[in-house]
Structures are given as C-alpha cells and as structure tokens.
Scaffold this motif. Structure first.
Motif, PDB file in Angstrom:
ATOM      1  N   ASN A 244       0.821  -1.199   0.000  1.00  0.00           N
ATOM      2  CA  ASN A 244       0.000   0.000   0.000  1.00  0.00           C
ATOM      3  C   ASN A 244       0.861   1.256   0.000  1.00  0.00           C
ATOM      4  N   LYS A 245       2.175   1.059   0.038  1.00  0.00           N
ATOM      5  CA  LYS A 245       3.127   2.162  -0.010  1.00  0.00           C
ATOM      6  C   LYS A 245       4.117   1.906  -1.140  1.00  0.00           C
ATOM      7  N   TYR A 246       4.755   2.984  -1.597  1.00  0.00           N
ATOM      8  CA  TYR A 246       5.716   2.878  -2.688  1.00  0.00           C
ATOM      9  C   TYR A 246       7.076   3.427  -2.257  1.00  0.00           C
ATOM     10  N   PRO A 247       8.159   2.819  -2.730  1.00  0.00           N
ATOM     11  CA  PRO A 247       9.509   3.245  -2.338  1.00  0.00           C
ATOM     12  C   PRO A 247      10.134   4.237  -3.311  1.00  0.00           C
ATOM     13  N   TYR A 248       9.305   5.126  -3.883  1.00  0.00           N
ATOM     14  CA  TYR A 248       9.790   6.012  -4.932  1.00  0.00           C
ATOM     15  C   TYR A 248      10.125   7.399  -4.394  1.00  0.00           C
ATOM     16  N   THR A 249      11.139   8.011  -4.991  1.00  0.00           N
ATOM     17  CA  THR A 249      11.558   9.364  -4.632  1.00  0.00           C
ATOM     18  C   THR A 249      10.834  10.379  -5.505  1.00  0.00           C
ATOM     19  N   GLN A 250      11.073  11.658  -5.208  1.00  0.00           N
ATOM     20  CA  GLN A 250      10.490  12.715  -6.046  1.00  0.00           C
ATOM     21  C   GLN A 250      10.955  12.573  -7.491  1.00  0.00           C
ATOM     22  N   GLN A 251      12.210  12.224  -7.681  1.00  0.00           N
ATOM     23  CA  GLN A 251      12.744  12.051  -9.030  1.00  0.00           C
ATOM     24  C   GLN A 251      11.997  10.956  -9.773  1.00  0.00           C
ATOM     25  N   HIS A 252      11.759   9.847  -9.091  1.00  0.00           N
ATOM     26  CA  HIS A 252      10.999   8.762  -9.705  1.00  0.00           C
ATOM     27  C   HIS A 252       9.610   9.226 -10.109  1.00  0.00           C
ATOM     28  N   ILE A 253       8.918   9.859  -9.175  1.00  0.00           N
ATOM     29  CA  ILE A 253       7.518  10.236  -9.394  1.00  0.00           C
ATOM     30  C   ILE A 253       7.383  11.187 -10.583  1.00  0.00           C
ATOM     31  N   LEU A 254       8.251  12.181 -10.651  1.00  0.00           N
ATOM     32  CA  LEU A 254       8.194  13.134 -11.761  1.00  0.00           C
ATOM     33  C   LEU A 254       8.448  12.446 -13.095  1.00  0.00           C
ATOM     34  N   LEU A 255       9.462  11.585 -13.132  1.00  0.00           N
ATOM     35  CA  LEU A 255       9.798  10.902 -14.378  1.00  0.00           C
ATOM     36  C   LEU A 255       8.709   9.904 -14.764  1.00  0.00           C
ATOM     37  N   PHE A 256       8.208   9.152 -13.805  1.00  0.00           N
ATOM     38  CA  PHE A 256       7.148   8.183 -14.090  1.00  0.00           C
ATOM     39  C   PHE A 256       5.923   8.876 -14.681  1.00  0.00           C
ATOM     40  N   ARG A 257       5.524   9.988 -14.066  1.00  0.00           N
ATOM     41  CA  ARG A 257       4.345  10.705 -14.559  1.00  0.00           C
ATOM     42  C   ARG A 257       4.561  11.199 -15.979  1.00  0.00           C
ATOM     43  N   LYS A 258       5.753  11.712 -16.260  1.00  0.00           N
ATOM     44  CA  LYS A 258       6.054  12.198 -17.610  1.00  0.00           C
ATOM     45  C   LYS A 258       5.955  11.058 -18.620  1.00  0.00           C
ATOM     46  N   MET A 259       6.522   9.906 -18.297  1.00  0.00           N
ATOM     47  CA  MET A 259       6.501   8.767 -19.212  1.00  0.00           C
ATOM     48  C   MET A 259       5.073   8.229 -19.399  1.00  0.00           C
ATOM     49  N   ILE A 260       4.299   8.214 -18.326  1.00  0.00           N
ATOM     50  CA  ILE A 260       2.911   7.740 -18.421  1.00  0.00           C
ATOM     51  C   ILE A 260       2.094   8.653 -19.320  1.00  0.00           C
ATOM     52  N   ILE A 261       2.263   9.966 -19.160  1.00  0.00           N
ATOM     53  CA  ILE A 261       1.534  10.933 -19.991  1.00  0.00           C
ATOM     54  C   ILE A 261       1.907  10.774 -21.465  1.00  0.00           C
ATOM     55  N   GLU A 262       3.193  10.620 -21.755  1.00  0.00           N
ATOM     56  CA  GLU A 262       3.634  10.446 -23.133  1.00  0.00           C
ATOM     57  C   GLU A 262       3.111   9.140 -23.719  1.00  0.00           C
ATOM     58  N   ALA A 263       3.130   8.076 -22.915  1.00  0.00           N
ATOM     59  CA  ALA A 263       2.604   6.793 -23.383  1.00  0.00           C
ATOM     60  C   ALA A 263       1.110   6.896 -23.663  1.00  0.00           C
ATOM     61  N   SER A 264       0.392   7.612 -22.803  1.00  0.00           N
ATOM     62  CA  SER A 264      -1.052   7.775 -22.986  1.00  0.00           C
ATOM     63  C   SER A 264      -1.357   8.508 -24.292  1.00  0.00           C
ATOM     64  N   LYS A 265      -0.528   9.495 -24.639  1.00  0.00           N
ATOM     65  CA  LYS A 265      -0.720  10.219 -25.897  1.00  0.00           C
ATOM     66  C   LYS A 265      -0.551   9.287 -27.097  1.00  0.00           C
ATOM     67  N   ILE A 266       0.453   8.416 -27.028  1.00  0.00           N
ATOM     68  CA  ILE A 266       0.696   7.478 -28.122  1.00  0.00           C
ATOM     69  C   ILE A 266      -0.461   6.497 -28.255  1.00  0.00           C
ATOM     70  N   VAL A 267      -0.916   5.973 -27.121  1.00  0.00           N
ATOM     71  CA  VAL A 267      -2.036   5.024 -27.136  1.00  0.00           C
ATOM     72  C   VAL A 267      -3.275   5.665 -27.746  1.00  0.00           C
ATOM     73  N   GLU A 268      -3.582   6.881 -27.329  1.00  0.00           N
ATOM     74  CA  GLU A 268      -4.767   7.566 -27.854  1.00  0.00           C
ATOM     75  C   GLU A 268      -4.628   7.860 -29.344  1.00  0.00           C
ATOM     76  N   LYS A 269      -3.447   8.283 -29.760  1.00  0.00           N
ATOM     77  CA  LYS A 269      -3.225   8.608 -31.167  1.00  0.00           C
ATOM     78  C   LYS A 269      -3.368   7.386 -32.056  1.00  0.00           C
ATOM     79  N   ARG A 270      -2.835   6.252 -31.616  1.00  0.00           N
ATOM     80  CA  ARG A 270      -2.816   5.048 -32.446  1.00  0.00           C
ATOM     81  C   ARG A 270      -4.089   4.228 -32.371  1.00  0.00           C
ATOM     82  N   THR A 271      -4.791   4.291 -31.242  1.00  0.00           N
ATOM     83  CA  THR A 271      -5.945   3.399 -31.055  1.00  0.00           C
ATOM     84  C   THR A 271      -7.236   4.122 -30.727  1.00  0.00           C
TER      85      THR A 271
END
Length: 331
Positions: free
Chosen positions: A278-305
């Motif tokens: 129920n907890k995550y071992p991620y730092t601020q650096q992780h969280i910022l980068l993960f969110r950026k990658m998720i947003i970019e992936a979501s754009k690709i998914v929406e564009k293609r499908t």
C-alpha cells in the motif's frame, strides 16, 4: 548537381515508408484474416494440460497444441510484472489452446505449471499467443536498445501483437522481485526494506524507460496491435478474455466458459499475488519521471488506437504524498 533528384527521390521514398507504417498502426482492431480450420494435435503422445482437473464436472476439458501452421504468430507483449502469466492462464483455460514463448530455452518453473507450449518454436503456428517482454535478453535483465533490432523484433511476429499495459508504479515493484534471489526461485512478495536502497532506485529509473519503449515500439512498428489494460482486465477477467478471443476469431465452447467462470477464483489465486504493497519506495525524481513517461505513453495510445490509458486507476499517478512516506515529497 545531377545527384539532387536521386536524393530527393530517396527522401520521398523514406517518407512514404514511414507514412505506411503509421497508417497501418492507427487502428487497435485486428484486421479480418482468413484462418484455416483449427485442428488440434492428436495421437497418443499429444501434449495436454487439464486446467480444471479438480472439478469433477469440468475435469475433461483440456488445453492442447494446434497442428503446425494453424495460426500466424502473435505476441502477448508486456513489461515484466504486468500480469502476462495471469492473462496467458485465462486465455489457455477458455480457448483450450496453449500459448507459447519467444525464447530458445525452457523455463522449468512455468513448464511445471502447465505452460507446455513454451517448448515449441513460437513461429510454428501451434500456439495462440506467444509471451514476450520485447527486447529483453535471455538472462532476463539485459536489454537490446538498438532501434533496428527492436523494429525487426516486432516483425518477427509479422507486426501482430496484444500489448498488455500495467501501471508502472506497480509493475516495476512487481518485477523487481526478480532481482531479489530467494534460493533460486521467484519470490511472491518482497518486504519493503528490500526496495529502500540505491540499487532499486537505479533499477526503477532504467525500468520506466523500458516500460515506455515497449509501448512506443509496438504501437509505432506494429501493424495489428490490440491493447489490454491490466487494471481493467483484473476487474473483469472473464469478459476481457472472451473479448480478446472473439477478436482473434477463436471459437468459444459455452460449457468450457461456464467451467472457467466456476473455477475463476481459484485460477486468480494461483496466478495473481494476494499480497500487495500500500506504499511505494519512490523518490520525487521517480515520481516526476514516471508521470512524464505515463503521460507520453497515454498520448501514443490515444493517437494510435483512440483509447485512453485508465489513469484514474493508476495509484500514485495523481497523488503520491500518502503513498511514499519513505522519502519526503510534496508532489
């Protein structure tokens, strides 16, 4: 001066090629293809597994191999820790056809669990889908990053695939268990203190890039790619399994479907971790980068499908303050 027309023609040819790839990747629906009649292997030495063997009413339903060249190759591709084994289990149980594996070695742990299709060449047409983690090497932890290798890898499956996507905040923690040896076996669950170290932090930063590249490569280079969102699948696994088989033009036996429905809970308990953090071992650096990658992936998914990643189901995407107590965060 005479070479300019040649280079202009070359540039135009490359542009047409890239446009062709994009056009053929736009739709998430499978093209209608004429499949030969599905004939199963027969004979006394045929390979069989009985997924409902403890149920007297369903024990005779088996999973078998098809005769060679019955189906075209089609990847079941995901980042590690995304539920590939669970999806394979339900596909085999409902279809009665084994899934395969894109490696040259036999994983004894999976073979002992009844994934007998892993011993076959993934291109021989005897299995319904073939598990892959894309450009992951045979030792499980090294990756081939060359773009031409990755492009060719997608087309080892003739561009066909089912892309399984899971929240990377969860998938990376899940697959990191593979990095923590316990008597040579894959642990079901690692205690939180196993993650709170520089090794995991470095691993997580590398892994989010790999999670993104798998999505990008298959939607950019693939020609017939459908998507399963793990968070939706786990909420209604029978519906999404049946939906996928319908897209693949695989007939479904209604009695077998009832048997799967009756035994579904047991299969989920066997192949789905019961204990989760129920907890995550991620730092601020992780969280910022993960969110950026998720947003970019979501754009690709929406564009293609035309579909959207279910971000509202992604824990730690919108608010991680209460989920990451190990590192100070105000994100």
């Amino acid at each position: 001066m005479k070479t300019k027309p040649f280079y202009s023609s070359l540039i135009i040819a490359i542009m047409i090629f890239l446009i062709f790839i994009c056009i053929n990747s736009e739709s998430g629906d499978y093209k209608e293809i004429d499949l030969p009649k599905l004939n199963f292997e027969n004979g006394e030495n045929r390979t069989e597994y009985f997924p409902f063997k403890k149920d007297p009413e369903c024990m005779n339903f088996s999973t078998r191999l098809l005769q060679n060249n019955s189906l075209p190759p089609r990847a079941l591709v995901s980042f590690m820790g995304s539920g590939n084994t669970l999806v394979r289990t339900l596909i085999e149980a409902l279809s009665g056809i084994f899934t395969g594996f894109d490696r040259t070695f036999v994983n004894e742990q999976f073979y002992e669990k009844g994934f007998y299709g892993e011993v076959r060449d993934f291109r021989d047409g005897s299995t319904i889908l073939q598990k892959t983690h894309h450009f992951l090497m045979d030792n499980h932890f090294e990756w081939k990053s060359d773009v031409f290798y990755r492009f060719n890898y997608v087309h080892r499956f003739q561009g066909r695939g089912v892309l399984l996507i899971r929240n990377p905040f969860d998938a990376i923690m899940s697959t990191s268990n593979l990095q923590i040896p316990q008597n040579g076996t894959i642990p079901d669950y690692a205690e939180m203190d196993k993650y709170l170290n520089p090794q995991f932090q470095h691993y997580a930063l590398k892994s989010i890039a790999r999670w993104f590249i798998i999505i990008q490569d298959w939607l950019e280079f693939g020609t017939e790619v459908d998507i399963i969102f793990y968070e939706e699948f786990i909420e209604n696994p029978l519906f999404y399994t049946e939906n996928l088989l319908n897209k693949l033009n695989i007939p479904i036996d209604e009695k077998r479907k009832k048997c799967l429905s009756k035994n579904l809970e047991g299969l989920l308990e066997k192949h789905h971790r019961k204990k989760h953090h129920n907890k995550y071992p991620y730092t601020q650096q992780h969280i910022l980068l993960f969110r950026k990658m998720i947003i970019e992936a979501s754009k690709i998914v929406e564009k293609r499908t035309g579909r959207l990643i279910p971000l509202h189901k992604y824990k730690c995407f919108n608010n991680c303050a209460n989920l990451t107590p190990y590192y100070s965060t105000d994100i």
